[in-house]
Design a protein around this motif. Structure first.
Motif, mmCIF file in Angstrom:
data_model
loop_
_atom_site.group_PDB
_atom_site.id
_atom_site.type_symbol
_atom_site.label_atom_id
_atom_site.label_comp_id
_atom_site.label_asym_id
_atom_site.label_seq_id
_atom_site.Cartn_x
_atom_site.Cartn_y
_atom_site.Cartn_z
ATOM 1 N N HIS A 97 0.765 -1.126 0.165
ATOM 2 C CA HIS A 97 -0.084 0.205 0.013
ATOM 3 C C HIS A 97 0.840 1.168 0.090
ATOM 4 O O HIS A 97 0.799 2.141 -0.881
ATOM 5 C CB HIS A 97 -1.109 -0.203 1.073
ATOM 6 C CG HIS A 97 -1.792 1.244 1.592
ATOM 7 N ND1 HIS A 97 -2.857 1.618 0.867
ATOM 8 C CD2 HIS A 97 -1.515 2.278 2.222
ATOM 9 C CE1 HIS A 97 -3.164 2.863 1.127
ATOM 10 N NE2 HIS A 97 -2.430 3.375 1.887
ATOM 11 N N TYR A 98 2.022 1.451 0.856
ATOM 12 C CA TYR A 98 2.791 2.514 0.948
ATOM 13 C C TYR A 98 3.574 2.553 -0.333
ATOM 14 O O TYR A 98 3.956 3.618 -0.718
ATOM 15 C CB TYR A 98 3.661 2.351 2.410
ATOM 16 C CG TYR A 98 2.898 3.072 3.455
ATOM 17 C CD1 TYR A 98 2.623 4.287 3.546
ATOM 18 C CD2 TYR A 98 2.551 2.209 4.318
ATOM 19 C CE1 TYR A 98 1.815 4.900 4.792
ATOM 20 C CE2 TYR A 98 1.505 2.635 5.550
ATOM 21 C CZ TYR A 98 1.367 3.867 5.626
ATOM 22 O OH TYR A 98 0.772 4.228 6.673
ATOM 23 N N ALA A 99 4.069 1.574 -0.844
ATOM 24 C CA ALA A 99 4.824 1.611 -1.947
ATOM 25 C C ALA A 99 3.913 2.199 -3.286
ATOM 26 O O ALA A 99 4.759 2.718 -4.167
ATOM 27 C CB ALA A 99 5.541 0.192 -2.388
ATOM 28 N N ARG A 100 2.767 1.713 -3.054
ATOM 29 C CA ARG A 100 1.897 2.368 -4.380
ATOM 30 C C ARG A 100 1.499 3.688 -4.224
ATOM 31 O O ARG A 100 1.439 4.443 -5.210
ATOM 32 C CB ARG A 100 0.628 1.404 -4.427
ATOM 33 C CG ARG A 100 0.773 0.270 -5.350
ATOM 34 C CD ARG A 100 -0.660 -0.689 -5.666
ATOM 35 N NE ARG A 100 -1.288 -0.997 -4.420
ATOM 36 C CZ ARG A 100 -1.264 -2.019 -3.769
ATOM 37 N NH1 ARG A 100 -0.385 -3.024 -4.044
ATOM 38 N NH2 ARG A 100 -1.889 -2.215 -2.776
ATOM 39 N N HIS A 101 1.042 4.189 -2.943
ATOM 40 C CA HIS A 101 0.708 5.473 -2.693
ATOM 41 C C HIS A 101 1.746 6.544 -2.317
ATOM 42 O O HIS A 101 1.542 7.690 -2.011
ATOM 43 C CB HIS A 101 -0.401 5.430 -1.702
ATOM 44 C CG HIS A 101 -1.449 4.690 -2.328
ATOM 45 N ND1 HIS A 101 -1.706 3.213 -2.156
ATOM 46 C CD2 HIS A 101 -2.414 5.039 -3.075
ATOM 47 C CE1 HIS A 101 -2.634 2.785 -2.832
ATOM 48 N NE2 HIS A 101 -3.395 3.690 -3.403
ATOM 49 N N ARG A 102 3.047 5.933 -1.944
ATOM 50 C CA ARG A 102 3.980 7.053 -1.498
ATOM 51 C C ARG A 102 5.346 6.623 -2.216
ATOM 52 O O ARG A 102 5.814 5.303 -2.075
ATOM 53 C CB ARG A 102 4.064 7.127 -0.091
ATOM 54 C CG ARG A 102 5.072 7.946 0.642
ATOM 55 C CD ARG A 102 4.981 7.904 2.092
ATOM 56 N NE ARG A 102 6.118 8.329 2.630
ATOM 57 C CZ ARG A 102 7.243 7.378 2.977
ATOM 58 N NH1 ARG A 102 7.225 6.022 2.876
ATOM 59 N NH2 ARG A 102 8.421 7.852 3.666
ATOM 60 N N ALA A 103 5.997 7.568 -2.685
ATOM 61 C CA ALA A 103 7.235 7.161 -3.578
ATOM 62 C C ALA A 103 8.337 6.851 -2.544
ATOM 63 O O ALA A 103 8.498 7.297 -1.476
ATOM 64 C CB ALA A 103 7.877 8.311 -4.199
ATOM 65 N N LEU A 104 8.746 5.361 -2.312
ATOM 66 C CA LEU A 104 9.915 5.130 -1.861
ATOM 67 C C LEU A 104 11.191 5.553 -2.129
ATOM 68 O O LEU A 104 11.435 5.449 -3.396
ATOM 69 C CB LEU A 104 9.967 3.464 -1.643
ATOM 70 C CG LEU A 104 8.547 2.988 -0.741
ATOM 71 C CD1 LEU A 104 8.626 1.366 -0.957
ATOM 72 C CD2 LEU A 104 8.429 3.461 0.609
ATOM 73 N N SER A 105 12.030 6.052 -1.340
ATOM 74 C CA SER A 105 13.346 6.470 -1.823
ATOM 75 C C SER A 105 14.204 5.535 -1.896
ATOM 76 O O SER A 105 13.791 4.110 -1.609
ATOM 77 C CB SER A 105 14.104 7.476 -0.585
ATOM 78 O OG SER A 105 14.410 6.501 0.560
ATOM 79 N N GLU A 108 14.958 3.592 1.264
ATOM 80 C CA GLU A 108 14.041 2.882 1.975
ATOM 81 C C GLU A 108 13.675 1.658 1.315
ATOM 82 O O GLU A 108 13.740 0.568 1.984
ATOM 83 C CB GLU A 108 12.752 3.695 1.793
ATOM 84 C CG GLU A 108 12.599 4.967 2.790
ATOM 85 C CD GLU A 108 11.246 5.604 2.473
ATOM 86 O OE1 GLU A 108 10.536 6.033 3.437
ATOM 87 O OE2 GLU A 108 10.941 6.099 1.405
#
Length: 124
Positions: A97-105, A108
């Motif tokens: 969910h976080y990977a799809r909705h928030r760009a991971l550096s 990270e």
């Protein structure tokens, strides 16, 4: 122990950070940042006492409050509650969910890879 509310967690954070404090010290520490007066802070302290999250000790005629719950136990409980409510108790859908909705550096992503490698069973 009952669930600690968001407001109550502010009191707990002050105690985890600074150790035992009096009600007056808690008002000074937490009150201004939250816009809370003495009555609000004391209400939150009383709720936490009833929930057995705090202990009160009399010293020098004043009550000194200390946490009975560790920050680690609180975070574990809150994290598990979030996983259970939103992701069926599964970690992978949370990360997805976080990977799809928030760009991971890149950092990270690398840290996630290292975490996964730590938990993979050895093939020995």
């Amino acid at each position: 122990m009952s669930k600690i509310s968001g407001a109550e967690s502010q009191i707990m954070e002050a105690l985890w950070d600074r150790g035992p404090l009096t009600a007056e010290e808690l008002v000074q520490t937490v009150g201004p940042a939250q816009g809370w007066g003495e009555a609000t802070v004391k209400t939150l302290i009383n709720r936490l006492l009833k929930k057995k999250a705090l202990a009160s000790e009399r010293t020098g005629g004043r009550a000194l409050y200390r946490p009975l719950v560790t920050r680690e136990d609180y975070v574990t409980g809150e994290s598990q509650g979030l996983l259970d409510r939103l992701f069926g108790g599964q970690v992978a859908p949370l990360v997805a969910h976080y990977a799809r909705h928030r760009a991971l550096s890149a950092d990270e992503v690398e840290r996630l890879k290292k975490l996964i490698a730590e938990f993979e069973p050895d093939d020995d």
